[in-house]
Design a protein around this motif. Structure first.
Motif, mmCIF file in Angstrom:
data_model
loop_
_atom_site.group_PDB
_atom_site.id
_atom_site.type_symbol
_atom_site.label_atom_id
_atom_site.label_comp_id
_atom_site.label_asym_id
_atom_site.label_seq_id
_atom_site.Cartn_x
_atom_site.Cartn_y
_atom_site.Cartn_z
ATOM 1 N N ALA A 173 9.146 -12.903 -3.440
ATOM 2 C CA ALA A 173 9.142 -14.282 -3.499
ATOM 3 C C ALA A 173 10.172 -14.725 -4.171
ATOM 4 C CB ALA A 173 7.239 -14.832 -3.078
ATOM 5 N N THR A 174 9.351 -14.601 -5.673
ATOM 6 C CA THR A 174 11.000 -14.966 -6.355
ATOM 7 C C THR A 174 11.834 -14.179 -6.557
ATOM 8 O OG1 THR A 174 8.890 -13.513 -8.312
ATOM 9 C CG2 THR A 174 9.034 -16.018 -8.026
ATOM 10 N N LEU A 175 11.556 -12.963 -6.151
ATOM 11 C CA LEU A 175 12.801 -12.377 -6.383
ATOM 12 C C LEU A 175 14.495 -13.132 -6.099
ATOM 13 C CD1 LEU A 175 13.074 -9.396 -6.907
ATOM 14 C CD2 LEU A 175 13.508 -8.807 -4.939
ATOM 15 N N PRO A 176 15.208 -12.468 -7.040
ATOM 16 C CA PRO A 176 16.567 -14.035 -7.173
ATOM 17 C C PRO A 176 17.362 -13.084 -5.689
ATOM 18 C CG PRO A 176 15.968 -12.875 -9.417
ATOM 19 C CD PRO A 176 15.700 -11.968 -8.739
ATOM 20 N N GLU A 177 18.314 -13.633 -5.245
ATOM 21 C CA GLU A 177 18.530 -13.539 -3.733
ATOM 22 C C GLU A 177 19.755 -11.959 -4.452
ATOM 23 O OE1 GLU A 177 21.947 -15.910 -1.396
ATOM 24 O OE2 GLU A 177 20.552 -16.807 -1.744
ATOM 25 N N ARG A 178 20.950 -11.909 -5.592
ATOM 26 C CA ARG A 178 21.506 -10.422 -5.821
ATOM 27 C C ARG A 178 20.359 -9.535 -4.891
ATOM 28 N NH1 ARG A 178 25.251 -10.215 -10.706
ATOM 29 N NH2 ARG A 178 25.238 -8.568 -9.805
ATOM 30 N N GLU A 179 19.006 -9.951 -5.997
ATOM 31 C CA GLU A 179 18.290 -8.467 -6.035
ATOM 32 C C GLU A 179 17.544 -8.200 -4.609
ATOM 33 O OE1 GLU A 179 15.675 -7.589 -9.422
ATOM 34 O OE2 GLU A 179 16.968 -8.837 -10.579
ATOM 35 N N LEU A 180 17.383 -9.070 -3.998
ATOM 36 C CA LEU A 180 17.013 -8.962 -2.550
ATOM 37 C C LEU A 180 17.854 -8.286 -2.304
ATOM 38 C CD1 LEU A 180 14.486 -10.507 -0.591
ATOM 39 C CD2 LEU A 180 16.610 -11.471 0.229
ATOM 40 N N ALA A 181 19.079 -8.562 -1.890
ATOM 41 C CA ALA A 181 20.385 -8.321 -1.333
ATOM 42 C C ALA A 181 20.609 -6.628 -1.127
ATOM 43 C CB ALA A 181 21.567 -9.331 -0.908
ATOM 44 N N ALA A 182 20.921 -6.464 -2.622
ATOM 45 C CA ALA A 182 20.737 -4.976 -3.383
ATOM 46 C C ALA A 182 19.087 -4.035 -3.200
ATOM 47 C CB ALA A 182 20.649 -5.250 -4.681
ATOM 48 N N GLY A 183 18.178 -4.558 -2.645
ATOM 49 C CA GLY A 183 17.253 -4.161 -2.091
ATOM 50 C C GLY A 183 17.061 -3.879 -0.406
ATOM 51 N N LEU A 184 18.099 -4.713 0.105
ATOM 52 C CA LEU A 184 18.297 -4.629 1.552
ATOM 53 C C LEU A 184 19.480 -3.498 1.706
ATOM 54 C CD1 LEU A 184 17.680 -8.462 2.488
ATOM 55 C CD2 LEU A 184 16.648 -6.219 3.314
ATOM 56 N N ALA A 185 20.235 -2.893 1.122
ATOM 57 C CA ALA A 185 20.912 -2.444 1.031
ATOM 58 C C ALA A 185 20.353 -0.789 1.551
ATOM 59 C CB ALA A 185 21.942 -1.801 -0.320
ATOM 60 N N GLU A 186 19.023 -0.612 0.192
ATOM 61 C CA GLU A 186 18.361 0.730 0.843
ATOM 62 C C GLU A 186 17.717 0.397 2.050
ATOM 63 O OE1 GLU A 186 18.887 3.216 -1.555
ATOM 64 O OE2 GLU A 186 19.286 2.519 -3.707
ATOM 65 N N VAL A 187 17.637 -0.289 2.031
ATOM 66 C CA VAL A 187 16.486 -0.430 3.549
ATOM 67 C C VAL A 187 17.590 0.214 4.776
ATOM 68 C CG1 VAL A 187 15.538 -2.224 4.805
ATOM 69 C CG2 VAL A 187 15.053 -2.043 2.732
ATOM 70 N N VAL A 188 19.038 -0.994 4.603
ATOM 71 C CA VAL A 188 19.372 -0.729 5.445
ATOM 72 C C VAL A 188 20.245 1.195 5.276
ATOM 73 C CG1 VAL A 188 21.728 -1.343 4.492
ATOM 74 C CG2 VAL A 188 20.990 -1.012 7.403
ATOM 75 N N LYS A 189 20.059 2.054 4.687
ATOM 76 C CA LYS A 189 20.540 3.031 4.240
ATOM 77 C C LYS A 189 19.267 4.328 4.671
ATOM 78 C CE LYS A 189 18.616 5.363 0.676
ATOM 79 N NZ LYS A 189 18.062 5.697 -0.969
ATOM 80 N N TYR A 190 18.374 3.871 4.987
ATOM 81 C CA TYR A 190 17.333 4.287 5.974
ATOM 82 C C TYR A 190 18.135 4.653 7.340
ATOM 83 C CZ TYR A 190 14.706 4.393 1.720
ATOM 84 O OH TYR A 190 13.699 4.716 0.918
ATOM 85 N N GLY A 191 18.216 3.278 7.937
ATOM 86 C CA GLY A 191 18.622 2.913 9.797
ATOM 87 C C GLY A 191 19.727 3.960 10.077
ATOM 88 N N PHE A 192 21.399 3.713 8.686
ATOM 89 C CA PHE A 192 22.183 4.458 8.273
ATOM 90 C C PHE A 192 22.119 6.481 8.752
ATOM 91 C CE2 PHE A 192 24.244 0.862 6.372
ATOM 92 C CZ PHE A 192 24.542 0.464 7.920
ATOM 93 N N ILE A 193 21.022 6.811 8.078
ATOM 94 C CA ILE A 193 20.973 8.364 7.929
ATOM 95 C C ILE A 193 19.905 8.711 9.012
ATOM 96 C CG2 ILE A 193 21.695 7.766 5.614
ATOM 97 C CD1 ILE A 193 18.937 8.339 4.719
ATOM 98 N N ALA A 194 19.227 8.270 9.137
ATOM 99 C CA ALA A 194 18.175 8.411 10.097
ATOM 100 C C ALA A 194 17.529 7.778 10.963
ATOM 101 C CB ALA A 194 16.984 9.141 9.189
ATOM 102 N N ASP A 195 17.152 7.076 11.832
ATOM 103 C CA ASP A 195 16.997 5.668 12.151
ATOM 104 C C ASP A 195 17.585 4.905 12.688
ATOM 105 O OD1 ASP A 195 14.951 4.929 14.115
ATOM 106 O OD2 ASP A 195 13.128 4.775 12.627
ATOM 107 N N ALA A 196 18.205 5.766 14.043
ATOM 108 C CA ALA A 196 19.124 4.216 14.751
ATOM 109 C C ALA A 196 18.393 2.966 15.206
ATOM 110 C CB ALA A 196 20.009 5.201 16.395
ATOM 111 N N ALA A 197 17.241 3.700 15.634
ATOM 112 C CA ALA A 197 16.462 2.372 16.418
ATOM 113 C C ALA A 197 16.229 1.394 15.418
ATOM 114 C CB ALA A 197 14.882 3.259 17.199
ATOM 115 N N PHE A 198 15.164 1.662 14.008
ATOM 116 C CA PHE A 198 15.652 1.027 13.022
ATOM 117 C C PHE A 198 16.709 0.128 12.471
ATOM 118 C CE2 PHE A 198 14.681 1.065 8.412
ATOM 119 C CZ PHE A 198 13.999 -0.078 7.822
#
Lengths: 360, 360
Positions: A173-198
């Protein structure tokens, strides 16, 4: 205060990943690992001011005596100096081989505290308590620990699995916006490499994720950890398939090194790096140009930079030449064979890499 | 050019110990581990001037390309600075995860090079080529690697087993006398803790050992490695019995730390430390006074100091309080229940320790 528990299956080094709201207060999640032990909490000042007191109370309820070690904040401090200061405090406090180290913080704290745990007195047990999205979906899981060397990122480290990962989603909840986005980069990475549905789900929920919708974030963390746990269980020490988790990272590490550690957040560099890796995949005929454009679109939708900074071509190649995945002087890249399917590629012509980074 | 081969049985981390004359020239011992690989030889200037050229020729015959990294000589350099310089050279040379590190030298080189191998890019393979008696009978076998911290010896390290140990006994011919004696301290340690018959043999052959009789040294090395290999196979990570290999070391480490690393050789400190541990064993009624006197006599016959240097009692206790074997603030000691039989003792009264070190 509900939570879900996943497992990383690694034989006698298996461990649980607890994900949920309010977990920092749940003594029963910590007790099996710390009861009757001394605990050294490694953290930084910003994280400590928010969560240290709560965690220490929980650890006390769990039957442990704790003390804290604060390290300076930021990737620039992921170095020997921080590590040496942690060792000095551990020795001054009389920490022994039964002392449990708890990493409370983001990726830098987790990597440094984990490497301290891997090497203090040749190894002590540790727990990961990640407080950033990036740490919750990526760096706290899988046992990679490291510090940076002046000549390369994460060049000195060890594989050292935690006893458990406790990811309290309230900390986001208190994470700075840039750090939230930085985490989402790793989230979407899993979609790109391993899970088209995700990937489809992420694309459809990008706005909710950026707005920190709790249920969207919670699902994203769980699915990310599921994919990472499966890959790590298959290849703990990255002799093969685990390398696909490095999608976007060869370009990303070069950005971080060239700009100076800390200028770009790791996840931001990975975001721009994934765009370059997708463009290279398209240039090599592995995916369609429309797929590469979709990668760029999703990365942008998550609030991440899609354009790499200005780095000279030779600097790109020098930094990419130092990647840990390389063998016998050949750059190893993670490319895409489809959205949702990564490939480990060792024979990309240097000219093709030059062309992609020159155009960036 | 005959040799014997022992094995350290550790499942998929098992490895051979080759012992014999002229082994530095035997390409077939190195080839299985280095063929078609790049090799980084970590050594120091004194050792390099004698053996580096021969080893590099042998490695070339074995199908490897090698380069050398010289570190400064001596225990005082078993630190992060030496390690960091090794990492820098590895990175400058473009060493990757397939590069093999070869430790050519004594215990300091082996410990530092081994820790570099354990942590460079999170772990690369390595070979031990010990050139001192101490390294051949002790530090090269068993996978313990470490550097010293300003606040304690061997406090930062890792368990990282080598691919093989190649102990060329020809290298002992040029060993300085003090270093020969230091190695004999670890040899006789195996007799004290595990093998009364070996102790009898050492006592009967002390003069030959000190005079470097080749066949006596060769037998002493083989029997020492046999005992160490058996103990390590039983308890790789020192959760139990392996601690008996530390006989004399709790007192010894205190001597080294109190006098400044490098003043006393490690084996010399262990020699005087074993005398103190034997006296304490007698004072606790575990062995007869005559046994303790015999320990002192054999240690002296091997050319080792039997009297500890003048260290204040509080300094003794401070340094011994930092030992890695300690748990929950209690000093763990290795004492003798008989000559040839060690015990791990966690409840020695502080007053008893004070009395022994005060009288030393």
């Amino acid at each position: 205060m509900s939570n879900e528990t996943l497992h990383v299956a690694l034989g006698d080094r298996s461990y649980p990943i607890h994900i949920g709201a309010g977990l920092l207060a749940r003594a029963e999640l910590f007790a099996p690992h710390v009861r009757s032990r001394r605990v050294a909490i490694v953290t930084n000042a910003a994280v400590a001011s928010r969560y240290e007191r709560r965690l220490r109370q929980t650890l006390e309820s769990a039957g442990a005596k704790s003390f804290s070690i604060a390290m300076p904040d930021g990737e620039a401090h992921k170095d020997w100096k921080s590590l040496d200061a942690i060792f000095a405090r551990l020795l001054e406090e009389g920490a022994d081989r039964k002392t449990v180290i708890v990493a409370l913080g983001g990726g830098v704290v987790g990597d440094v505290a984990g490497f301290a745990a891997a090497t203090y007195q040749r190894g002590v047990p540790f727990l990961q308590v990640p407080t950033t999205l990036l740490a919750q979906v990526d760096s706290s899981v899988g046992g990679k620990t490291a510090i940076n060397h002046a000549l390369g990122k994460n060049m000195v480290g060890a594989f050292h699995q935690p006893l458990a990962v406790v990811a309290d989603t309230d900390t986001l909840a208190t994470l700075p916006e840039r750090e939230l986005a930085a985490g989402l980069a790793e989230v979407v990475k899993y979609g790109f490499i391993a899970d088209a549905a995700f990937l489809d789900w992420i694309e459809a929920h990008a706005a909710q994720l950026v707005a920190r919708d709790a249920s969207a974030l919670s699902y994203a963390i769980r699915r990310s950890c599921e994919i990472k746990a499966a890959v790590v269980a298959e290849d703990e020490r990255e002799s093969g398939v685990r390398a696909i988790l490095n999608f976007g990272h060869t370009f990303g590490h070069a950005i971080e090194a060239a700009m100076g550690y800390g200028e770009w957040l790791h996840g931001e560099a990975v975001g721009a790096g994934m765009v370059l890796a997708a463009r290279l995949s398209a240039a090599q005929g592995r995916i369609a140009n429309s797929d590469a454009l979709r990668v760029e679109r999703v990365v942008a939708a998550l609030g991440l930079p899609v354009a790499a900074p200005a780095i000279g071509v030779e600097d790109w190649l020098t930094h990419m030449g130092r990647d840990k995945k390389n063998e016998e002087g050949r750059v190893t890249l993670i490319l895409l064979d489809a959205l949702g399917k990564a490939a480990i590629v060792r024979d990309t012509p240097a000219a093709a890499i030059r062309k992609i980074v020159s155009a960036s």
